[in-house]
Enzyme design. Structure first.
Site, PDB file in Angstrom:
ATOM      1  N   ALA A 183      11.507  -5.965   1.905  1.00 30.09           N
ATOM      2  CA  ALA A 183      11.105  -6.085   3.314  1.00 30.09           C
ATOM      3  C   ALA A 183      11.313  -7.502   3.857  1.00 30.09           C
ATOM      4  CB  ALA A 183       9.644  -5.660   3.475  1.00 30.09           C
ATOM      5  N   ASP A 188       0.802  -1.241   0.000  1.00 31.53           N
ATOM      6  CA  ASP A 188       0.000   0.000   0.000  1.00 31.53           C
ATOM      7  C   ASP A 188       0.832   1.287   0.000  1.00 31.53           C
ATOM      8  OD1 ASP A 188      -1.029  -2.253   1.263  1.00 31.53           O
ATOM      9  OD2 ASP A 188      -2.558  -1.128   2.327  1.00 31.53           O
TER      10      ASP A 188
HETATM   11  N1  F0G Z   1       7.010  -2.834   1.605  1.00 38.05           N
HETATM   12  C1  F0G Z   1       6.389  -3.928   2.096  1.00 38.05           C
HETATM   13  C2  F0G Z   1       6.361  -5.183   1.284  1.00 38.05           C
HETATM   14  C3  F0G Z   1       5.770  -3.882   3.366  1.00 38.05           C
HETATM   15  O1  F0G Z   1       5.152  -4.954   3.830  1.00 38.05           O
HETATM   16  C4  F0G Z   1       5.822  -2.669   4.104  1.00 38.05           C
HETATM   17  C5  F0G Z   1       5.185  -2.569   5.426  1.00 38.05           C
HETATM   18  C6  F0G Z   1       6.482  -1.565   3.542  1.00 38.05           C
HETATM   19  C7  F0G Z   1       7.073  -1.688   2.294  1.00 38.05           C
HETATM   20  C8  F0G Z   1       6.559  -0.231   4.255  1.00 38.05           C
HETATM   21  O2  F0G Z   1       7.491  -0.302   5.261  1.00 38.05           O
HETATM   22  O3  F0G Z   1       6.144   0.085   7.351  1.00 38.05           O
HETATM   23  O4  F0G Z   1       8.649   0.281   7.325  1.00 38.05           O
HETATM   24  O5  F0G Z   1       7.273   1.999   6.208  1.00 38.05           O
HETATM   25  N2  F0G Z   1       4.373  -3.431   5.856  1.00 38.05           N
HETATM   26  C9  F0G Z   1       3.757  -3.502   7.184  1.00 38.05           C
HETATM   27  C10 F0G Z   1       2.762  -4.616   7.255  1.00 38.05           C
HETATM   28  C11 F0G Z   1       3.276  -2.223   7.737  1.00 38.05           C
HETATM   29  O6  F0G Z   1       2.055  -4.707   8.290  1.00 38.05           O
HETATM   30  O7  F0G Z   1       2.677  -5.424   6.335  1.00 38.05           O
HETATM   31  P1  F0G Z   1       7.378   0.573   6.611  1.00 38.05           P
END
Ligand code: F0G
Length: 461
Positions: free
Chosen positions: A216, A124
């Site tokens: 991530a 997102d």
């Molecule tokens: N990319 C992916 C694949 C993620 O899952 C997330 C965050 C981000 C980027 C953004 O990173 O939160 O450090 O700014 N995912 C979390 C989740 C919030 O609950 O899946 P961030």
């Protein structure tokens, strides 16, 4: 597969409060039936996210103490650079305060308004930053990725024929970047194969398009590759990581997942000489928005724990236990006939709430209904990944239907035991037995964007 015993012992504990059903009902009413509104003191098992919620190791706690808080040229920054160099082999690596900060630094610099940015599936915030930079995000996940039922090893892959067709139609100059999200969070933490990365890399090179990894959960992805891609059966997790990252031009990383820190992120460019303007441009964005280059929005102690966490997150014994937890929980749900995305992904289990609660239509949010019910049943916090998560169409204002109605049970790293997972499975079984009594929900108040964080809801009884 049975539960894989923890490759660590417990040195510090954090008490959690056990609440009564009456207390939980009062808490969820006070939160307007929104799990994000609950106080964590009222939560027994918190599966809202695996982001920033992992347990630090004793080495990382020690790292907090020896972190160097110098504004410029700090020792902890050098330590981090030494570790990232060893793992990724990239020319330029920059710490930033979290994943979306890396996205905020990257996309405005590489995107000309009106250009497309293509992904296997955007997370997102990544999609949000592409949009803020004037780009048009396009998701091209492989057909298996959209199918909860089909059992395929790499459901996170990008659809290469559609990618090629898109580039043939629109031309490379209309595409700012291809972003490979590993693992693919939005389709259930599903992995991407190295073969698929190679294809994406080939297509990107043929059309002169930048290939970016959203890294991530890169370590979990590498472990899936070792288990499922025959070429890499005997390779180490580090070898697989090197091979994967060598295929891309740049990466952004939320370090709050596989690097097991509470806060942190990275942005990196592989071949600095090939993209001289890129590094200079990104550095300017970092200094303006995050801080000086040798701390990038983080404290020195954060840089130190990140250097240590990156290595711990790549340990094969840790990854076997880690992915074993998701598998264990998923297998318990399978025994109890609770539908969920299979094979299970890396960072948690995505329960198919639409199938478990067939009497609730998509516009009454089955994924959210199940999340509320899990809280009422046993104090478990989870979240909707379905039609409730999707904001209304920005142009027409019409509600949008998601491809699937999931409730995500994200598992924090090194935090919960087998018994906690049994509590989760038992609660889901109890809900299954009274599924037809679970109400749907309506939204009574919502903000213009990202409604799921703050909307107020009511059950329809
Ligand atoms: N990319 C992916 C694949 C993620 O899952 C997330 C965050 C981000 C980027 C953004 O990173 O939160 O450090 O700014 N995912 C979390 C989740 C919030 O609950 O899946 P961030």
């Amino acid at each position: 597969m049975g539960y894989v015993a923890e490759p660590f012992k417990i040195k510090a504990v954090e008490p959690i409060r056990i609440t009564t059903p009456e207390e939980r009902r009062a808490a969820i009413i006070a939160a307007d039936y929104n799990n994000f509104g609950l106080s964590s003191d009222d939560v027994y098992i918190d599966l809202l996210t695996d982001s920033g919620t992992g347990a630090l190791s004793d080495r990382q706690w020690a790292g907090l103490m020896i972190g160097d808080e110098a504004y410029a040229g700090g020792r902890s920054h050098r330590h981090l650079m030494q570790v990232t160099d060893e793992i990724f082999g990239y020319d330029w690596v920059q710490p930033v305060h979290q994943g979306r900060a890396a996205e905020k630094v990257l996309f405005p610099f590489i995107t000309t308004p009106g250009q497309y940015v293509i992904s296997n599936t955007f997370f997102d915030t990544t999609r949000g930053h592409v949009g803020l930079a004037g780009g048009i995000p396009v998701d091209l996940v492989c057909p298996e990725g959209g199918d909860v039922e089909v059992d395929a090893p790499f459901k996170g892959n990008i659809d290469v024929p559609r990618l090629e067709a898109f580039l043939a139609e629109h031309g490379g100059e209309s595409v700012a970047a291809i972003v490979m999200t590993i693992t693919n969070n939005s389709v259930g933490g599903q992995p991407v194969s190295v073969a698929n990365m190679r294809e994406a890399s080939r297509v990107a090179r043929e059309h002169g398009v930048l290939l970016v990894i959203d890294a991530a959960r890169f370590a979990e992805n590498a472990y899936f590759v070792k288990r499922r891609e025959p070429e890499f059966r005997d390779a180490s997790i580090r070898e697989i990581t090197r091979t994967t990252f060598a295929l891309a031009d740049a990466f952004t990383m939320s370090a709050k997942k596989d690097a097991i820190v509470s806060m942190g992120g990275l942005i990196a460019v592989r071949d600095r000489a090939a993209h001289p303007d890129l590094v200079a441009g990104l550095q300017a964005n970092v200094v303006a928005g995050e801080g000086f280059l040798t701390y990038g929005g983080l404290a020195g102690r954060d840089l130190e724990t990140l250097a240590i966490g990156l290595k711990e997150g790549l340990d094969e014994n840790f990854l076997r236990y880690r992915l074993g937890q998701s598998e264990y929980l998923a297998d318990r749900l399978l025994e109890d006939g609770i539908p969920h995305q299979r094979p299970v992904g890396g960072h948690g289990v995505f329960v198919d709430a639409g199938a478990l609660l067939p009497h609730i239509p998509w516009y009454r949010f089955p994924g959210h209904a199940l999340a509320v019910e899990l809280y009422l049943e046993a104090g478990i916090r989870s979240c909707d990944i379905g039609s409730y998560l999707l904001d209304p169409d920005p142009v027409t204002g019409e509600p949008q239907q998601a491809v699937a109605e999931f409730t995500r049970l994200a598992i924090p790293r090194r935090v919960y035991t087998q018994s906690h997972l049994d509590v989760v499975a038992d609660a889901l079984r109890a809900i299954r037995d009274r599924a037809d009594t679970v109400p749907g929900y309506q939204i009574v108040e919502q903000p213009a964007v990202l409604r799921h964080f703050t909307a107020k809801l009511r059950p329809i009884v």
